[in-house]
Design an enzyme around this catalytic site. Structure first.
Site, PDB file in Angstrom:
ATOM      1  N   THR A  94       0.846  -1.183   0.000  1.00  0.00           N
ATOM      2  CA  THR A  94       0.000   0.000   0.000  1.00  0.00           C
ATOM      3  C   THR A  94       0.884   1.237   0.000  1.00  0.00           C
ATOM      4  O   THR A  94       1.893   1.297   0.702  1.00  0.00           O
ATOM      5  CB  THR A  94      -0.941   0.025   1.226  1.00  0.00           C
ATOM      6  OG1 THR A  94      -1.789  -1.116   1.159  1.00  0.00           O
ATOM      7  CG2 THR A  94      -1.807   1.278   1.227  1.00  0.00           C
ATOM      8  N   PHE A 126       1.161   4.998   0.979  1.00  0.00           N
ATOM      9  CA  PHE A 126       0.589   6.015   1.861  1.00  0.00           C
ATOM     10  C   PHE A 126       1.231   7.365   1.565  1.00  0.00           C
ATOM     11  O   PHE A 126       2.431   7.444   1.294  1.00  0.00           O
ATOM     12  CB  PHE A 126       0.884   5.677   3.333  1.00  0.00           C
ATOM     13  CG  PHE A 126       0.221   4.419   3.807  1.00  0.00           C
ATOM     14  CD1 PHE A 126      -1.016   4.455   4.427  1.00  0.00           C
ATOM     15  CD2 PHE A 126       0.849   3.184   3.650  1.00  0.00           C
ATOM     16  CE1 PHE A 126      -1.632   3.291   4.869  1.00  0.00           C
ATOM     17  CE2 PHE A 126       0.241   2.012   4.096  1.00  0.00           C
ATOM     18  CZ  PHE A 126      -0.999   2.080   4.702  1.00  0.00           C
TER      19      PHE A 126
END
Lengths: 276, 276
Positions: free
Chosen positions: A173, A175
């Site tokens: 992921t 961020f």
């Protein structure tokens, strides 16, 4: 430094916050992405950290739309490997579990494990992975389990029933860190901006030519609908160059001929991949 | 003709199915998009109709990923205006409602109405708007209401407590029709295809040039992650030309120089906007 994040202690956002700002950062836990943006807007935090995209799932629409709504600066990014664990209370095991709780994307990514190893269990959506682990601790039943990160299970004193239960190991992921005040962009290596083009043949092609001619690599191109103008799109691009570099300045000059509503969302150091 | 759709009788998918295939079409109701694709794959339906994008929300990631996974042909499309209604049982009113049920995007799109007119009500996610209306009929309580389409409320004999409760009137969903057998593309006016490019500066620009040089208008460009290759993207484009036209054939010839894994998802008649 106070950092607003979506999720609770031990959530994937909390891991990203500590990677970027260290263990001493004070986390402001928010139930939703919207509330994390609002915490920064209302000065209840100095930064907000939000997931922008995932290597399996793709872009997170909510974050893109909130970025356009607010006027924050992207001041940093980090890529975090997502590893999921199944947590229960002491004495529970795969055979005692009848109900599993977690956030929808986590449940989706562990679907194969759930079908193979826990075919008897009912699956329940929960608003946050770390909050699901807290819930398991509270109800204290050997029939319930949560899917969450390693820190979320450990912080709640739970037993690990299975680890690495995600279907794809290539699960990262991205961020981004947001601030109300601009950062120093002199050493930035990556830039994010949005623009729109005319709805005519070749308009996007001409806009992207501004980057191609400067040999700037686009690392991401995303389209988002423009609210109130059905089927018109705003483009969001990330590229591998700082805003102050000559090539970026040349590209922006040409881009202005073919695109409008150009908005630089931020220029920052390209993040590295943190492997769990 | 049997048409697999996500949702129940009266769902927005059911309206799209009737627009494209008439009232005599037999609908196969599926709980999820995945199950609608599987119904077509397993010959339990002749067509599947799935939402691909919404003018406010943007692309539906699940549909894009399922399109890549299956090998179906897009044989048609329709744009349907989304209007939401609040439905309760007879005798209920805005003042008696304490709980509201609907699908997440519907709840999001009616957030303003809910905050202003039903601040006391708890909001609950349900897997389908039409199924939420059925649920209200079943539990038969004056404190519960569903947000759904007009047909869904009427089919269940519910009372309309409020209409047009969406925040934005410019709210359209684009639905595509899928088939296992190819359609006649001689009169097609729109084509959808996917491709990937090298991760080098200018590669996407060169690929889009194939269309720009033929004066073909791209109506949509979407990027989707490639599973197993973090931060590499597959591009999905729609353009306003049929597959058999000279300009498309020239564009495809040039595209092959700059892109690989080119796959034509379908060529069909561009849909018009159905206003509710």
């Amino acid at each position: 430094m106070k950092i607003a994040i979506q999720g609770n202690a031990g959530s994937f956002h909390s891991i990203a916050a500590k990677t970027l700002y260290g263990d001493e950062a004070l986390l402001v836990y928010c139930e939703t992405f919207k509330k994390a943006f609002e915490a920064l807007a209302g000065n209840r935090a100095d930064r907000a950290i939000v997931a922008l995209e995932n290597s399996l799932y793709g872009s997170l629409n909510d974050t893109y739309d909130l970025l356009l709504k607010h006027n924050f600066h992207i001041v940093g990014e980090v890529y975090e490997q997502v590893r999921f664990y199944l947590w229960g209370i002491e004495g529970s095991s795969l055979t005692t579990i009848t109900d599993v709780y977690s956030q929808a994307p986590a449940l989706g990514e562990c679907e194969q494990f759930l079908e193979e190893k826990l075919p008897q269990a009912a699956v329940h959506e929960y608003y946050d992975t770390a909050a699901a682990a807290e819930f398991i601790k509270q109800i204290n039943s050997k029939t319930k389990a949560a899917i969450s990160s390693k820190p979320a299970g450990e912080l709640n004193g739970l037993s690990c029933l299975a680890s690495g239960i995600e279907t794809h190991s290539d699960n990262y992921t991205r961020f981004i860190a947001l601030s109300k005040t601009p950062n120093d962009t002199a050493t930035a290596t990556k830039t994010s901006l949005t623009f729109r083009t005319a709805d005519t043949p070749g308009s996007l092609y001409a806009a992207l030519g501004a980057f191609a001619k400067q040999n700037i690599n686009l690392t991401k191109l995303e389209s988002r609908p423009i609210i109130g103008e059905a089927w018109q799109y705003m483009y969001y691009v990330d590229f591998a160059a700082g805003i102050e570099s000559d090539e970026t300045q040349h590209a922006l000059k040409e881009l202005r001929q073919y695109a409008r509503e150009i908005r630089v969302l931020g220029s920052y150091s390209a993040g590295s991949h943190i492997v769990a």
